[in-house]
Write a protein that holds these residues in place. Structure first.
Motif, mmCIF file in Angstrom:
data_model
loop_
_atom_site.group_PDB
_atom_site.id
_atom_site.type_symbol
_atom_site.label_atom_id
_atom_site.label_comp_id
_atom_site.label_asym_id
_atom_site.label_seq_id
_atom_site.Cartn_x
_atom_site.Cartn_y
_atom_site.Cartn_z
ATOM 1 N N ASP A 156 -38.797 -15.150 2.521
ATOM 2 C CA ASP A 156 -39.461 -16.263 1.858
ATOM 3 C C ASP A 156 -40.938 -16.299 2.223
ATOM 4 O O ASP A 156 -41.303 -16.169 3.375
ATOM 5 C CB ASP A 156 -38.840 -17.588 2.309
ATOM 6 C CG ASP A 156 -38.036 -18.221 1.180
ATOM 7 O OD1 ASP A 156 -38.425 -18.020 0.027
ATOM 8 O OD2 ASP A 156 -37.045 -18.882 1.483
ATOM 9 N N ASP A 186 -43.076 -18.905 1.428
ATOM 10 C CA ASP A 186 -43.662 -20.196 1.784
ATOM 11 C C ASP A 186 -42.626 -21.207 2.275
ATOM 12 O O ASP A 186 -42.360 -22.209 1.663
ATOM 13 C CB ASP A 186 -44.533 -20.759 0.647
ATOM 14 C CG ASP A 186 -43.741 -21.130 -0.598
ATOM 15 O OD1 ASP A 186 -44.353 -21.500 -1.583
ATOM 16 O OD2 ASP A 186 -42.499 -21.044 -0.552
ATOM 17 N N ARG A 235 -29.819 -29.645 -1.491
ATOM 18 C CA ARG A 235 -30.398 -28.800 -0.446
ATOM 19 C C ARG A 235 -31.561 -29.583 0.147
ATOM 20 O O ARG A 235 -32.518 -29.916 -0.550
ATOM 21 C CB ARG A 235 -30.870 -27.476 -1.001
ATOM 22 C CG ARG A 235 -31.407 -26.552 0.092
ATOM 23 C CD ARG A 235 -31.878 -25.242 -0.452
ATOM 24 N NE ARG A 235 -30.816 -24.552 -1.147
ATOM 25 C CZ ARG A 235 -31.019 -23.519 -1.966
ATOM 26 N NH1 ARG A 235 -32.231 -23.080 -2.179
ATOM 27 N NH2 ARG A 235 -30.002 -22.933 -2.567
ATOM 28 N N GLN A 269 -33.530 -29.780 -4.253
ATOM 29 C CA GLN A 269 -32.754 -29.614 -5.478
ATOM 30 C C GLN A 269 -31.313 -30.004 -5.214
ATOM 31 O O GLN A 269 -30.870 -30.072 -4.072
ATOM 32 C CB GLN A 269 -32.816 -28.180 -5.998
ATOM 33 C CG GLN A 269 -32.156 -27.166 -5.054
ATOM 34 C CD GLN A 269 -32.004 -25.810 -5.687
ATOM 35 O OE1 GLN A 269 -32.940 -25.046 -5.773
ATOM 36 N NE2 GLN A 269 -30.796 -25.506 -6.156
ATOM 37 N N ALA A 291 -27.322 -28.464 -9.595
ATOM 38 C CA ALA A 291 -27.751 -28.026 -10.935
ATOM 39 C C ALA A 291 -28.923 -27.059 -10.862
ATOM 40 O O ALA A 291 -29.056 -26.179 -11.713
ATOM 41 C CB ALA A 291 -28.133 -29.234 -11.782
ATOM 42 N N GLY A 292 -29.798 -27.201 -9.868
ATOM 43 C CA GLY A 292 -30.940 -26.308 -9.717
ATOM 44 C C GLY A 292 -32.200 -26.857 -10.358
ATOM 45 O O GLY A 292 -32.148 -27.728 -11.238
ATOM 46 N N VAL A 293 -33.346 -26.323 -9.910
ATOM 47 C CA VAL A 293 -34.649 -26.865 -10.319
ATOM 48 C C VAL A 293 -34.851 -26.791 -11.836
ATOM 49 O O VAL A 293 -35.296 -27.748 -12.469
ATOM 50 C CB VAL A 293 -35.791 -26.128 -9.589
ATOM 51 C CG1 VAL A 293 -37.146 -26.649 -10.060
ATOM 52 C CG2 VAL A 293 -35.658 -26.290 -8.076
ATOM 53 N N LEU A 294 -34.497 -25.654 -12.435
ATOM 54 C CA LEU A 294 -34.725 -25.498 -13.881
ATOM 55 C C LEU A 294 -33.947 -26.538 -14.681
ATOM 56 O O LEU A 294 -34.494 -27.190 -15.568
ATOM 57 C CB LEU A 294 -34.284 -24.102 -14.337
ATOM 58 C CG LEU A 294 -35.295 -22.976 -14.283
ATOM 59 C CD1 LEU A 294 -34.681 -21.716 -14.905
ATOM 60 C CD2 LEU A 294 -36.567 -23.338 -15.012
ATOM 61 N N ALA A 295 -32.675 -26.692 -14.357
ATOM 62 C CA ALA A 295 -31.830 -27.643 -15.092
ATOM 63 C C ALA A 295 -32.314 -29.075 -14.847
ATOM 64 O O ALA A 295 -32.312 -29.900 -15.766
ATOM 65 C CB ALA A 295 -30.371 -27.489 -14.675
ATOM 66 N N ASP A 310 -42.146 -31.270 -8.671
ATOM 67 C CA ASP A 310 -43.381 -30.487 -8.593
ATOM 68 C C ASP A 310 -43.658 -29.748 -9.903
ATOM 69 O O ASP A 310 -44.795 -29.745 -10.385
ATOM 70 C CB ASP A 310 -43.300 -29.504 -7.423
ATOM 71 C CG ASP A 310 -44.643 -28.871 -7.142
ATOM 72 O OD1 ASP A 310 -45.621 -29.623 -6.956
ATOM 73 O OD2 ASP A 310 -44.731 -27.630 -7.117
ATOM 74 N N PHE A 316 -44.043 -21.601 -12.289
ATOM 75 C CA PHE A 316 -43.436 -21.406 -13.598
ATOM 76 C C PHE A 316 -43.215 -22.772 -14.234
ATOM 77 O O PHE A 316 -42.703 -23.675 -13.592
ATOM 78 C CB PHE A 316 -42.111 -20.665 -13.428
ATOM 79 C CG PHE A 316 -41.392 -20.392 -14.720
ATOM 80 C CD1 PHE A 316 -41.752 -19.319 -15.519
ATOM 81 C CD2 PHE A 316 -40.347 -21.212 -15.134
ATOM 82 C CE1 PHE A 316 -41.088 -19.074 -16.714
ATOM 83 C CE2 PHE A 316 -39.668 -20.965 -16.323
ATOM 84 C CZ PHE A 316 -40.047 -19.890 -17.118
ATOM 85 N N ASP A 324 -33.273 -20.675 -9.295
ATOM 86 C CA ASP A 324 -33.512 -20.056 -10.596
ATOM 87 C C ASP A 324 -34.637 -19.028 -10.535
ATOM 88 O O ASP A 324 -35.793 -19.379 -10.294
ATOM 89 C CB ASP A 324 -33.884 -21.125 -11.616
ATOM 90 C CG ASP A 324 -32.821 -22.206 -11.706
ATOM 91 O OD1 ASP A 324 -31.687 -21.863 -12.056
ATOM 92 O OD2 ASP A 324 -33.146 -23.376 -11.424
ATOM 93 N N VAL A 359 -37.374 -16.707 -12.040
ATOM 94 C CA VAL A 359 -38.186 -16.766 -13.253
ATOM 95 C C VAL A 359 -39.080 -15.530 -13.438
ATOM 96 O O VAL A 359 -39.668 -15.350 -14.499
ATOM 97 C CB VAL A 359 -39.069 -18.034 -13.278
ATOM 98 C CG1 VAL A 359 -38.187 -19.285 -13.330
ATOM 99 C CG2 VAL A 359 -40.006 -18.095 -12.081
ATOM 100 N N VAL A 413 -38.539 -20.731 -9.329
ATOM 101 C CA VAL A 413 -39.461 -21.762 -9.780
ATOM 102 C C VAL A 413 -40.400 -22.146 -8.637
ATOM 103 O O VAL A 413 -41.587 -22.385 -8.839
ATOM 104 C CB VAL A 413 -38.683 -23.001 -10.275
ATOM 105 C CG1 VAL A 413 -39.647 -24.086 -10.733
ATOM 106 C CG2 VAL A 413 -37.754 -22.631 -11.412
ATOM 107 N N ALA A 453 -40.862 -20.497 -5.334
ATOM 108 C CA ALA A 453 -41.490 -19.612 -4.348
ATOM 109 C C ALA A 453 -41.388 -18.144 -4.738
ATOM 110 O O ALA A 453 -40.523 -17.744 -5.506
ATOM 111 C CB ALA A 453 -40.838 -19.812 -2.981
ATOM 112 N N ALA A 454 -42.308 -17.365 -4.170
ATOM 113 C CA ALA A 454 -42.274 -15.914 -4.328
ATOM 114 C C ALA A 454 -41.712 -15.294 -3.055
ATOM 115 O O ALA A 454 -42.023 -15.736 -1.958
ATOM 116 C CB ALA A 454 -43.679 -15.383 -4.582
ATOM 117 N N SER A 455 -40.888 -14.270 -3.208
ATOM 118 C CA SER A 455 -40.327 -13.572 -2.059
ATOM 119 C C SER A 455 -40.435 -12.074 -2.277
ATOM 120 O O SER A 455 -40.447 -11.608 -3.411
ATOM 121 C CB SER A 455 -38.852 -13.940 -1.866
ATOM 122 O OG SER A 455 -38.701 -15.325 -1.737
#
Lengths: 374, 125
Positions: free
Chosen positions: A3, A5, A28, A40, A43-47, A233, A324, B34, B36, B59, B61-63
């Motif tokens: 990861d 960040d 989470r 989140q 369902a996840g961030v996109l949903a 965000d 995104f 997700d 992207v 959506v 973070a970058a890894s």
């Protein structure tokens, strides 16, 4: 895989009154501004993002600071510290404003509502302690009460009004930035028709002890699903709204940040706020740089701190928020560029992993604003 | 016969002879959320074990995706450019990232098998 960040782990994070509910919903949890917050749900961030734009989402924003100002003239006093017009703010109305410093930099962005018997402020979690110290030092003539025993819920999306009106029909008559005391499930709440997603919606200040009951009732409404900080965000980024500490800070002025609209006519003429000399000069003569929207070509997101270069390859600025945009369907960003390069469609490049990614300046917001202006 | 190995950083490599196919694990995609955007290495690129080989962005973070072993890339998964969400829906199948020719198959000895990886993930909770 690693990861890029992750937040550093703090000692013991604070929790909001909805902590148990978040965990029961399968959130989470991540450390954010000293609090354990849901980034989140399953369902996840996109949903969650998409659901907010299509229906309505419930966000816990209890980490933000809620402060009450009272006394003989809290609005007149607060004008000594913010660049917005507080004296002209009518009872039942709310306004977005900025605490500035003597250099014209931004100490925080905040919401101020006139409750009739005083002012109700909502400040950023990460700035809460500093803001309160600053208010106490600068407003010795005002009674300042930090409302520690209240939660703050944000119900956001085009179906928010229909859902909330089932509990309090009076909210239907509210317009964007109206603020009023509302009884919800017999709980005394303070409701504003506002939010930070670009959608219609409400923020509901509720006694901490009743927060979970109200949140569960809201989640029982067919339109409503929970959403976390991740969706918050991406929604605010698409809406072109600033994140304090990223897009605005003590080194950016309201004019540079394209927030000069928050400075009312009387304040432009009269000044009398910290940094007025710098800010009013920039209003008159222009600032050397400005916050703009950026649309990278292709699909690769440009994250915060990405270098912005002009067509000749010279570094001219930095991305302050980027990622995104689920509603846009591609990468979106904001950053500062020289004023000469701030016009929409100006071609720039963003240096992503060493490669020059073509991008263009874009008008903000990226998604059409849908607040209920009545 | 294909053998599956795992890294502590949640990459998998499926090895058949001296050809390896690399992706990220189901645990990794679940943690990311997700997906992207994915950037995969081009054919012909030489990778040392541990090199940053690919990028995966959710959506939020970058890894980086690291090369589990050394080798020469023979193919990146071009389909991920259009459909990055395959990393979420089928991380061990269509969501593969790249293939490479192994430079030194003995490097596989330093990786985990499925049981060891499952125990590794269980220990993270």
């Amino acid at each position: 895989m690693a990861d890029a960040d992750m937040d550093p782990t703090p000692e013991t994070p604070l929790t909001t009154p909805l902590d148990a509910l978040h965990r029961a919903l399968g959130a989470r949890m991540v450390p954010f501004a000293g609090y354990a917050m849901p980034v989140q749900y399953p369902a996840g961030v996109l949903a969650e993002h998409t659901h907010t734009r299509a229906r309505a989402s419930l966000f816990d924003v209890s980490h933000m600071g809620q402060v009450r100002l009272s006394g003989s003239d809290p609005a007149g006093a607060l004008e000594r510290l913010v660049c917005g017009a507080m004296v002209g703010l009518n009872p039942g109305r709310q306004r977005y404003t900025l605490l500035t410093n003597d250099d014209g930099g931004i100490l925080d962005d905040l919401m101020v509502a006139n409750t009739g018997d005083g002012l109700f402020l909502v400040v950023n979690a990460a700035r809460k302690a500093a803001d309160i110290a600053h208010l106490r030092a600068g407003l010795p003539d005002v009674a300042i009460t930090v409302l520690e025993d209240r939660a703050l819920l944000a119900l956001q999306g085009p179906a928010a009004a229909a859902a909330l009106a089932r509990g309090a029909p009076a909210v239907s008559a509210m317009r964007f930035m109206d603020a009023r005391a509302v009884s919800l499930l017999d709980i005394p709440c303070f409701v504003t028709r506002s939010g930070y997603t670009g959608e219609d919606g409400f923020e509901i200040s509720v006694p901490a002890a009743e927060a979970e009951r109200l949140a569960r009732w809201l989640l029982d409404q067919p339109e409503v699903a929970p959403a976390g900080l991740g969706a918050r965000d991406s929604l605010r980024l698409e809406a072109g709204l600033c994140l304090y500490g990223s897009d605005i800070n003590t080194t950016t002025t309201p004019v540079e940040a394209d927030l000069a609209w928050t400075i009312g006519k009387a304040r432009r003429e009269g000044g009398g706020f910290p940094g007025a000399e710098v800010i009013l000069a920039q209003l008159r003569d222009g600032a050397s740089r400005r916050r703009v929207g950026l649309r990278p070509e292709g699909r690769a997101p440009a994250r915060a701190h990405t270098e912005i270069r002009d067509a000749g390859g010279a570094v001219v600025g930095e991305v302050t928020s980027g990622g995104f945009g689920p509603t846009v369907g591609g990468p979106v960003a904001m950053g500062y560029v020289p004023t000469a390069l701030a016009a929409p469609d100006t071609p720039l490049t963003l240096t992503v992993r060493g490669k020059a990614l073509p991008a263009r300046v874009a008008a903000l917001p990226f998604t059409p604003p849908r607040q209920h202006r009545g | 016969m294909t053998t599956l190995y795992f890294t502590e950083d949640h990459e998998w490599i499926a090895v058949d002879g001296d050809v390896g196919t690399v992706g990220i694990t189901d645990h990794a995609q679940a943690q990311l959320g997700d997906v992207v955007f994915v950037e995969v290495p081009e054919a012909g690129r030489d990778l040392n074990r541990g090199d940053e080989a690919a990028v995966v962005e959710s959506v939020k973070a970058a890894s980086e995706v690291y090369a589990p072993v050394s080798g020469t890339v023979t193919e990146g998964n071009a389909a991920l450019a259009e459909t990055p969400a395959m990393v979420n829906t089928d991380p061990l199948g269509e969501g593969w990232f790249f293939r490479l020719t192994l430079a030194d198959p003995s490097e596989l000895d330093g990786l985990m098998d499925q049981a060891a990886y499952d125990a590794h993930v269980a220990g993270l909770d």
